[in-house]
Write a protein that holds these residues in place. Structure first.
Motif: not given
Length: 471
Positions: A290-294, A296-302
Motif C-alpha cells: 500500500r505504500s507509495k514508494t512500493y 512507484s517502484k513497481k510501476r517504474n520497473q514495469g
C-alpha cells in the motif's frame, strides 16, 4: 586444526583408490576418483560436524567447464551453516553431449552413495548459468533428485516437466542478471503446473549469490522436508527462519528496496505456510504494497521491462541480419548501442541501470550462442565467425580472446590492415602476453612483418622480430 577421516575407515568395501585417501572435514577435497572410472574425478566437501552415524543431505554442484572446486567454494559457508555435503564432478564439459554429461554426473552420484551415509530423500543438484540449466534437466533422468538450486538460470526445458515427477526448484538471481526476467517468467509457468518453486533475488549481476541467500535456499530445502515429514520437525530452526525473514524484509524496506522486501515476504509466506500462523507476514506484505514508494517502484520497473523487451527484439533482429550478410558496416551502429548502455550505467534511475546491465549480458550471451552454433556446423562459416568476434570486441572490449580471434582470421585471409588495427586495439587494453601473441594461429608470416613488430614495440617496449627503427 582440521579433523582428518581416513576414507578406508569410512567405507571399507570401497576399492576404487589405489592407496589410502584422507578426507578433511571443513575444506574442499580435490581429485577424488570416481568408482570404476580412473580418469574421472570429483571434489567433495564435508561439514566440520560430519559423522558417519547419521544420514546427510547432499548438494551436487555442476560446472560445465569441469571446475568443480571453484563452484563449490561459493557454497561451502552455506553448506557449513545448514549441514550439507557438497560434491562436484571435474569432468563435465559443455562440449560433450547431454547424455555423456548425465552419465558422468550419475557415476559421481553413485560413488557418493557408496562412500557416505546419504539421505536418499534429500538429494539436490545445482549450478550457475549453464551448470544451473544442466541441473534442471537432471531430475528427468535421475528420479532420486528432490530439488534444484539454479543461480542465474531458469529451467532449461519446461516441456519435460510433469506433476508425476516434481522437484523443488529454487532460482537465485541478481536483479541486474540478464536471466532475471526469464526466472520471473518461468515462475508463472511453474505456478500453473503446481510445481513447487521459490525465487530469491539480490542486488547483483550474473554471479554467485551472497552467502546469506545461498544458506536461505538450503534452509528452504530443509524446511520443505520437515513439512513433508521426511525429517523431524525442528521448531528452533522454523522460528529462526520466520524471525530472520521479517528482519530481512524490514532492513530492505528501510534501505528503500521495497520490491526485494516483497520477494522476501512472498518466500517466507510460502515456506512457513505448513508450520504456523501467517498473519504477521501477510499484514507486513499488505502494508508494504500500500505504500507509495512500493507502487512507484513497481510501476517504474514495469516501464523499463517494456523498453527492455523491445530493445532485445531489436538486438536479435539486427544480429541475425548482420551475420547473414557479413554487415561490417553496421559495427558502428552496435558501437553506438554500447555507448547508449554506458550512459544508462550512469543514470540516476536504478531500474534503468539494471536494464542496461541485463541488456549487455543478454547481447553477449546472444553473440556467444551464435558463435557456438556456427563453430559446430559441419561447414564452418569463418567470415560469420570473424564478424561476431569483431562485434564482441565492441560488446566485451576487455576480453583479449575476441581480438586474438580477429587477428588470426585476418592473417589467414591476408587482410593485414585489419589485423594491425585489432592488434593495436588489443594492446591498448593493457594486454601484454607476448608469448601468446607470437604463437597465435595463422600468423606465421604476419608476426615477422615490420608493421606487426612496430606495433608490439610501441606498446610492449621491444618486439621479438626487430630491431624496429625509432623515429
Amino acid at each position: 586444526m582440521k579433523k582428518i577421516l581416513p576414507l578406508i575407515l569410512l567405507v571399507l568395501p570401497l576399492t576404487i583408490f589405489s592407496q589410502e585417501v584422507k578426507i578433511a572435514k571443513g575444506t574442499i577435497n580435490d581429485s577424488l576418483t570416481i568408482k570404476g572410472e580412473p580418469n574421472e574425478y570429483f571434489s567433495l566437501y564435508l561439514p566440520t560436524n560430519f559423522s558417519m552415524t547419521r544420514a546427510w543431505p547432499v548438494l551436487f554442484l555442476f560446472d560445465m567447464k569441469g571446475e568443480s572446486r571453484n563452484t563449490m567454494a561459493m557454497f561451502t559457508n552455506a553448506a557449513e551453516r545448514e549441514g550439507y555435503i557438497l560434491a562436484g564432478s571435474n569432468n563435465l564439459k559443455d562440449s560433450l553431449s547431454l547424455s555423456q554429461n548425465v552419465l558422468i554426473a550419475n557415476r559421481m552420484i553413485n560413488t557418493i552413495y557408496e562412500m557416505l551415509p546419504v539421505h536418499k530423500e534429500r538429494i539436490y543438484v545445482g549450478g550457475i548459468g549453464d551448470g544451473g540449466r544442466f541441473a534442471t534437466l537432471m531430475p528427468t533422468f535421475i528420479k532420486d533428485i528432490k530439488g534444484v538450486l539454479s543461480c542465474g538460470a531458469a529451467i532449461a526445458n519446461t516441456e519435460v516437466l510433469t506433476r508425476k515427477n516434481t522437484f523443488y526448484f529454487i532460482g537465485i538471481a541478481g536483479r541486474s542478471d540478464y536471466n532475471y526476467r526469464e526466472l520471473l517468467e518461468s515462475k508463472v509457468i511453474l505456478d500453473n503446473l503446481k510445481f513447487p518453486n521459490l525465487l530469491l533475488f539480490f542486488e547483483g549481476e550474473h554471479q554467485w549469490a551472497p552467502i546469506d541467500e545461498s544458506a536461505f535456499a538450503l534452509r528452504s530445502f530443509t524446511l520443505s522436508e520437515m513439512a513433508k515429514g521426511t525429517i523431524p520437525r525442528n521448531d528452533s530452526l522454523i522460528n529462526d527462519y520466520f524471525e530472520s525473514s521479517l528482519i530481512r524484509a524490514n532492513e530492505l524496506l528501510s534501505n528503500d528496496k521495497p520490491l526485494l522486501a516483497e520477494n522476501v515476504l512472498d518466500n517466507a509466506i510460502q515456506v512457513y505456510y505448513p508450520f504456523g500462523d501467517l498473519d504477521s507476514l501477510k499484514t507486513s506484505k499488505k502494508v508494504l504494497r500500500r505504500s507509495k514508494t512500493y507502487r512507484s517502484k513497481k510501476r517504474n520497473q514495469g516501464n523499463f521491462f517494456l523498453k527492455e523487451t523491445l530493445t532485445k527484439e531489436d538486438y536479435g533482429y539486427y544480429l541475425e541480419e548482420d551475420v547473414l550478410t557479413y554487415n561490417y558496416n553496421n559495427l558502428g551502429w552496435w558501437n553506438f548501442q554500447m555507448s547508449e548502455l554506458d550512459k544508462m550505467d550512469k543514470s540516476g534511475n536504478e531500474f534503468e541501470r539494471r536494464m542496461a546491465s541485463r541488456l549487455r549480458g543478454f547481447l553477449n550471451a546472444l553473440i556467444s550462442d551464435s558463435i557456438n552454433i556456427i563453430a559446430t556446423d559441419k561447414q564452418v562459416d569463418l567470415e560469420a565467425l570473424n564478424f561476431l568476434y569483431q562485434l564482441k570486441t565492441i560488446t566485451e572490449p576487455r576480453n583479449p580472446e575476441n581480438y586474438l580471434k580477429v587477428i588470426s582470421y585476418s592473417a589467414l585471409v591476408e587482410d593485414y590492415g585489419t589485423g594491425i588495427f585489432y592488434l593495436e586495439e588489443l594492446l591498448k587494453t593493457g594486454y601484454n602476453n607476448k608469448e601468446e601473441l607470437y604463437g597465435l594461429e595463422n600468423t606465421a608470416l604476419f608476426r615477422i612483418s615490420p608493421e606487426f613488430n612496430a606495433v608490439v614495440a610501441k606498446y610492449l617496449k621491444d618486439a621479438r622480430y626487430g630491431p624496429v627503427e625509432k623515429n
